[in-house]
Design a protein around this motif. Structure first.
Motif, PDB file in Angstrom:
ATOM      1  N   GLY A   1       0.835  -1.244   0.280  1.00  0.00           N
ATOM      2  CA  GLY A   1      -0.003  -0.082  -0.098  1.00  0.00           C
ATOM      3  C   GLY A   1       0.964   1.294   0.224  1.00  0.00           C
ATOM      4  N   LYS A   2       2.025   1.213   0.123  1.00  0.00           N
ATOM      5  CA  LYS A   2       3.015   2.180   0.082  1.00  0.00           C
ATOM      6  C   LYS A   2       3.819   2.457  -1.268  1.00  0.00           C
ATOM      7  CE  LYS A   2       3.069   2.412   5.195  1.00  0.00           C
ATOM      8  NZ  LYS A   2       1.833   1.547   5.260  1.00  0.00           N
TER       9      LYS A   2
ATOM     10  N   GLN B   1      -5.443  -4.957  -0.623  1.00  0.00           N
ATOM     11  CA  GLN B   1      -5.624  -4.057   0.649  1.00  0.00           C
ATOM     12  C   GLN B   1      -4.920  -4.474   1.838  1.00  0.00           C
ATOM     13  OE1 GLN B   1      -6.739  -0.906  -0.455  1.00  0.00           O
ATOM     14  NE2 GLN B   1      -6.602  -1.992  -2.536  1.00  0.00           N
TER      15      GLN B   1
ATOM     16  N   ASN C   1      -3.461  -2.507   4.839  1.00  0.00           N
ATOM     17  CA  ASN C   1      -2.311  -1.662   4.439  1.00  0.00           C
ATOM     18  C   ASN C   1      -2.432  -0.347   4.350  1.00  0.00           C
ATOM     19  OD1 ASN C   1      -0.859  -3.887   3.583  1.00  0.00           O
ATOM     20  ND2 ASN C   1      -1.656  -4.035   1.430  1.00  0.00           N
ATOM     21  N   ASP C   2      -3.451   0.245   5.143  1.00  0.00           N
ATOM     22  CA  ASP C   2      -3.340   1.596   5.473  1.00  0.00           C
ATOM     23  C   ASP C   2      -2.393   1.751   6.663  1.00  0.00           C
ATOM     24  OD1 ASP C   2      -4.983   0.517   7.582  1.00  0.00           O
ATOM     25  OD2 ASP C   2      -6.708   1.134   6.705  1.00  0.00           O
ATOM     26  N   ASP C   3      -2.942   3.264   7.314  1.00  0.00           N
ATOM     27  CA  ASP C   3      -1.825   3.552   8.427  1.00  0.00           C
ATOM     28  C   ASP C   3      -2.039   3.229   9.634  1.00  0.00           C
ATOM     29  OD1 ASP C   3      -0.154   4.906   6.364  1.00  0.00           O
ATOM     30  OD2 ASP C   3      -1.209   6.787   6.543  1.00  0.00           O
TER      31      ASP C   3
END
Length: 248
Positions: free
Chosen positions: A69-70, A115, A160-162
């Motif tokens: 995700g980054k 995700q 995969n978000d913060d």
């Protein structure tokens, strides 16, 4: 320090030909330890999306390649087991999965599956604030509430978000679906039949049964709990070939 690595001495997980050239690119410091494969090898030797380091750098500078995700800008960034690769402009998504002989292979997945990523819990300790710090197989750490029921050997799926949200939890126990990620049976999938606890400091043994095979035995460090969404025969057959290439 040299940016090159002799092909004959690369870890067996690296999907490169060992006798076509003398050197290949060296992995930078980062996740997965020595088993991490430099992103350049994935882009050039596995997928064929770049013919040279220069072309790979151009793609990465456009923020068109994501890992978990980054956006990634370093072509030497290590890629390893269960990482999620996204190629935004191509609308292509892959999960790194163990292939035959322990080599890393890419399994195509859909955007929704990209995700989040799976991680095996290899460390667990209490920290201040009534929380527990979990360490995953790739070195990632995350904090969870003290009363959550996560144990070493379990697998979790992390967004995969913060915020590192845990979206699924798979227990390491008899009957669990697992894959071997190292050893003679790397890439094989089956269900745990028995976990044989070995006294002392030796590794526990795991007996795995298979509906379409003879089953196998390995040490528990080599098995990772997965779920049925990781088993896709068509995707497994789509693992890409590995070809040689120049480093510059």
């Amino acid at each position: 320090m040299s940016n090159h690595q002799k092909r004959l001495s690369v870890p067996k997980s690296w999907p490169v030909e060992r006798k076509t050239e003398t050197f290949t690119v060296k992995a930078d410091a980062g996740p997965h330890g020595e088993a991490g494969v430099p992103l350049l090898i994935v882009l050039r030797d596995v997928l064929g999306y770049a013919d040279s380091r220069k072309e790979a750098r151009y793609a990465l500078n456009n923020d068109s390649v994501l890992i978990n995700g980054k956006a990634v800008s370093d072509e030497e960034r290590p890629v390893g087991m269960f990482d999620i690769l996204a190629f935004v402009e191509r609308d292509e998504y892959y999960r790194v999965f163990p292939g035959e002989g322990g080599r890393l292979a890419l399994t195509p997945i859909d955007e929704d599956s990209s995700q989040s990523k799976l991680g095996k819990i290899v460390g667990k300790r209490a920290v201040s604030g009534d929380q527990i710090q979990l360490t995953l197989h790739d070195g990632q750490t995350l904090l969870v509430e003290e009363d959550t029921d996560y144990d070493g050997g379990d697998s979790i799926v992390v967004g995969n978000d913060d915020d590192d949200e845990v979206v699924a939890h798979f227990e390491y126990e008899a009957g669990a679906l697992v894959t071997a990620v190292d050893g003679a049976h790397a890439g094989e999938i089956g269900e745990i039949d028995e976990i044989q606890v070995t006294p002392g400091s030796s590794s526990n043994n795991v007996l795995v049964e298979q509906t379409d095979g003879d089953g196998f035995e390995t040490v528990e460090e080599y098995v990772v709990v997965i779920d049925e969404n990781f088993v896709d025969e068509d995707a497994a057959d789509a693992a890409t070939d590995d070809d040689g290439g120049d480093d510059e």
